[in-house]
Design a protein around this motif. Structure first.
Motif, PDB file in Angstrom:
ATOM      1  N   MET A 205      -9.323   2.258  12.144  1.00 48.36           N
ATOM      2  CA  MET A 205      -8.546   1.156  11.609  1.00 48.36           C
ATOM      3  C   MET A 205      -7.319   1.745  10.917  1.00 48.36           C
ATOM      4  N   ARG A 206      -6.190   1.098  11.094  1.00 50.57           N
ATOM      5  CA  ARG A 206      -4.926   1.504  10.479  1.00 50.57           C
ATOM      6  C   ARG A 206      -4.531   0.443   9.473  1.00 50.57           C
ATOM      7  N   ILE A 207      -4.101   0.883   8.294  1.00 55.42           N
ATOM      8  CA  ILE A 207      -3.671  -0.022   7.224  1.00 55.42           C
ATOM      9  C   ILE A 207      -2.224   0.311   6.902  1.00 55.42           C
ATOM     10  N   THR A 208      -1.385  -0.721   6.783  1.00 52.71           N
ATOM     11  CA  THR A 208       0.008  -0.509   6.445  1.00 52.71           C
ATOM     12  C   THR A 208       0.185  -0.631   4.934  1.00 52.71           C
ATOM     13  N   CYS A 209       0.483   0.491   4.301  1.00 53.60           N
ATOM     14  CA  CYS A 209       0.789   0.498   2.873  1.00 53.60           C
ATOM     15  C   CYS A 209       2.210  -0.054   2.705  1.00 53.60           C
ATOM     16  N   PRO A 210       2.424  -0.968   1.750  1.00 53.52           N
ATOM     17  CA  PRO A 210       3.770  -1.511   1.549  1.00 53.52           C
ATOM     18  C   PRO A 210       4.797  -0.444   1.156  1.00 53.52           C
ATOM     19  N   TYR A 211       4.328   0.706   0.677  1.00 55.69           N
ATOM     20  CA  TYR A 211       5.233   1.760   0.214  1.00 55.69           C
ATOM     21  C   TYR A 211       5.328   2.940   1.180  1.00 55.69           C
ATOM     22  N   CYS A 212       4.228   3.269   1.870  1.00 52.93           N
ATOM     23  CA  CYS A 212       4.173   4.473   2.708  1.00 52.93           C
ATOM     24  C   CYS A 212       4.194   4.188   4.201  1.00 52.93           C
ATOM     25  N   GLY A 213       3.965   2.934   4.579  1.00 50.79           N
ATOM     26  CA  GLY A 213       3.900   2.609   5.994  1.00 50.79           C
ATOM     27  C   GLY A 213       2.474   2.696   6.523  1.00 50.79           C
ATOM     28  N   GLU A 214       2.354   2.684   7.831  1.00 56.28           N
ATOM     29  CA  GLU A 214       1.033   2.665   8.472  1.00 56.28           C
ATOM     30  C   GLU A 214       0.307   3.988   8.276  1.00 56.28           C
ATOM     31  N   ARG A 215      -0.965   3.882   7.853  1.00 60.34           N
ATOM     32  CA  ARG A 215      -1.778   5.069   7.596  1.00 60.34           C
ATOM     33  C   ARG A 215      -3.197   4.845   8.104  1.00 60.34           C
ATOM     34  N   ASP A 216      -3.931   5.928   8.275  1.00 63.25           N
ATOM     35  CA  ASP A 216      -5.329   5.852   8.667  1.00 63.25           C
ATOM     36  C   ASP A 216      -6.154   5.273   7.527  1.00 63.25           C
ATOM     37  N   ARG A 217      -7.170   4.506   7.848  1.00 65.35           N
ATOM     38  CA  ARG A 217      -8.031   3.866   6.868  1.00 65.35           C
ATOM     39  C   ARG A 217      -8.667   4.872   5.900  1.00 65.35           C
ATOM     40  N   ARG A 218      -8.850   6.114   6.339  1.00 64.17           N
ATOM     41  CA  ARG A 218      -9.491   7.130   5.502  1.00 64.17           C
ATOM     42  C   ARG A 218      -8.659   7.524   4.290  1.00 64.17           C
TER      43      ARG A 218
END
Length: 87
Positions: free
Chosen positions: A1-14
């Motif tokens: 699963m990928r989560i988009t951080c509002p500050y860093c952009g798309e990142r791995d769920r881990r």
């Protein structure tokens, strides 16, 4: 699963740590008794479908974010800062 951080952009769920539902919980009074506290700590809704969850970007910028996702498909439809845009 990928989560988009509002500050860093798309990142791995881990990189993120799940902290629970992003809802206001009715905290019992300090003297409410063991049953009320047991319910508060252990009994949570577990809905199927869309939820709003609180996640901490532990492996990144340290932001708290609210993730709107579907628990059946794991599709993420939105992410937003938990603090209204402040870290």
């Amino acid at each position: 699963m990928r989560i988009t951080c509002p500050y860093c952009g798309e990142r791995d769920r881990r990189e993120f740590y799940y902290r629970g539902a992003a809802v206001d919980l009715d905290r019992p009074a300090p003297d409410a008794g063991p049953e009320a506290w047991d319910d508060f700590v252990y009994l949570r809704d577990n809905p199927a479908g869309e939820t709003r969850d609180l996640w901490y970007h532990e492996g990144g910028c340290g932001a708290w974010i609210v993730v709107t996702r579907n628990t059946l498909t794991h599709e993420i439809s939105a992410t937003e800062p938990a603090s209204g845009g402040k870290r």
